[in-house]
Design a protein around this motif. Structure first.
Motif, PDB file in Angstrom:
ATOM      1  N   HIS A 129       0.809  -1.217   0.000  1.00 17.58           N
ATOM      2  CA  HIS A 129       0.000   0.000   0.000  1.00 17.58           C
ATOM      3  C   HIS A 129       0.847   1.275   0.000  1.00 17.58           C
ATOM      4  O   HIS A 129       2.070   1.237   0.139  1.00 17.58           O
ATOM      5  CB  HIS A 129      -0.898   0.012   1.243  1.00 17.58           C
ATOM      6  N   ASP A 157     -14.680   2.872   1.438  1.00 16.82           N
ATOM      7  CA  ASP A 157     -13.317   3.377   1.344  1.00 16.82           C
ATOM      8  C   ASP A 157     -13.112   4.608   2.219  1.00 16.82           C
ATOM      9  O   ASP A 157     -12.017   4.807   2.761  1.00 16.82           O
ATOM     10  CB  ASP A 157     -12.967   3.688  -0.109  1.00 16.82           C
ATOM     11  N   GLU A 194     -10.325   4.736   5.114  1.00 19.53           N
ATOM     12  CA  GLU A 194      -9.325   5.798   5.168  1.00 19.53           C
ATOM     13  C   GLU A 194      -9.260   6.419   6.559  1.00 19.53           C
ATOM     14  O   GLU A 194      -8.164   6.677   7.088  1.00 19.53           O
ATOM     15  CB  GLU A 194      -9.644   6.867   4.128  1.00 19.53           C
ATOM     16  N   SER A 207      -1.906   4.606   4.522  1.00 19.46           N
ATOM     17  CA  SER A 207      -2.848   3.515   4.358  1.00 19.46           C
ATOM     18  C   SER A 207      -2.319   2.252   5.037  1.00 19.46           C
ATOM     19  O   SER A 207      -1.386   2.293   5.828  1.00 19.46           O
ATOM     20  CB  SER A 207      -3.095   3.295   2.858  1.00 19.46           C
ATOM     21  N   THR A 255      -6.597  -0.978   2.322  1.00 21.73           N
ATOM     22  CA  THR A 255      -6.851  -0.286   1.065  1.00 21.73           C
ATOM     23  C   THR A 255      -7.160  -1.254  -0.071  1.00 21.73           C
ATOM     24  O   THR A 255      -7.768  -0.878  -1.064  1.00 21.73           O
ATOM     25  CB  THR A 255      -5.638   0.598   0.687  1.00 21.73           C
ATOM     26  N   ARG A 272      -9.055   2.675  -5.887  1.00 23.61           N
ATOM     27  CA  ARG A 272     -10.205   3.132  -5.124  1.00 23.61           C
ATOM     28  C   ARG A 272     -11.039   4.143  -5.913  1.00 23.61           C
ATOM     29  O   ARG A 272     -12.251   4.232  -5.718  1.00 23.61           O
ATOM     30  CB  ARG A 272      -9.741   3.759  -3.803  1.00 23.61           C
ATOM     31  N   THR A 326      -5.044   7.318  -6.228  1.00 21.85           N
ATOM     32  CA  THR A 326      -5.364   5.988  -5.697  1.00 21.85           C
ATOM     33  C   THR A 326      -6.289   5.289  -6.679  1.00 21.85           C
ATOM     34  O   THR A 326      -7.501   5.199  -6.478  1.00 21.85           O
ATOM     35  CB  THR A 326      -6.012   6.091  -4.300  1.00 21.85           C
TER      36      THR A 326
END
Length: 231
Positions: A19, A143, A147, A23, A27, A217, A214
């Motif tokens: 990751h 997500d 986070e 994170s 993730t 995501r 990212t």
């Protein structure tokens, strides 16, 4: 340092996931099961200073050393995002995966004329839901929750250790094993010129248009489509 790991699947091929900063293994909550369905045993780490892994001294080389100490040698494929891509590139010669995917790797930390110092990310340590959603409008609710949880478990010393005089261009001169660089079309790390330079150095380069840094995501389907032939 032995890192905390999380696994999905029990296939005959091994995939490892690394990751980015702030994170941890969470993730990959969609990527891990998707690779497991493709027949992989998937191992995701928490880098030192992240998630459930130990704290200690920090630095790019230390992140790489931990991967070598923790992960099985010669996995079928290794995927690293951002800081994870940087750490993976420094470990790849010893880890010897058959293939590597660098997803928007933090090699140069921004264009030369507009460098991004990792210390700026310390401001996100105490981010609330509104701030996370504002910076990541394409993320789903899961997500956003992840986070907030990973930020709570993140040691900001990891960012300081890569900042100021330690900020440098670590773009590999050439790939050690067959390597794909996946670039975020709406990211901040690569220009068209830099993408072309990576191709010249021997990397395959693919851009996921419309996705931010990212990628997995922002656009999960686009992320997987961008891995066609590599996983």
């Amino acid at each position: 340092m032995q890192l905390h790991t999380h696994e999905w699947g029990a296939g005959g091929r091994t995939a490892v996931l690394v990751h980015g900063m702030m994170s941890d293994h969470r993730t990959w909550h969609r990527v891990g099961p998707a690779l497991a369905e493709r027949g992989y045993r998937v191992i995701a780490v928490d880098l030192r200073g992240h998630g459930r892994s130990p704290r200690g001294d920090y630095g790019a080389e230390l992140f790489a050393e931990d991967l070598v100490e923790t992960l099985p040698a010669a996995p079928e494929v290794a995927i690293g995002h951002s800081l994870g891509g940087l750490a993976l590139s420094l470990a790849v010669e010893r880890l010897q995966p058959r293939r590597v995917v660098y997803s928007d790797p933090a090699w140069s930390l921004g264009r030369v004329e507009q460098p991004v110092d990792p210390a700026v990310f310390i401001a996100f340590k105490n981010a609330d839901r509104t701030m996370v959603r504002t910076f990541n409008p394409r993320w789903d609710a899961a997500d956003v929750d992840i986070e907030l949880a990973t930020l709570a478990d993140w040691d900001t010393g990891t960012a300081r250790a890569l900042s100021a005089e330690r900020l440098q261009d670590r773009t590999p001169e050439k790939p050690v094993v067959p390597s794909l660089v996946q670039i975020a079309g709406e990211g901040f790390l690569f220009s068209g010129h830099e993408a072309a330079e990576l191709t010249t150095r021997g990397f395959e380069v693919r851009t996921v248009h419309g996705a931010g840094h990212t990628i997995h995501r922002d656009d999960f389907d686009g992320f997987l489509e961008g891995l066609d032939g590599w996983v």
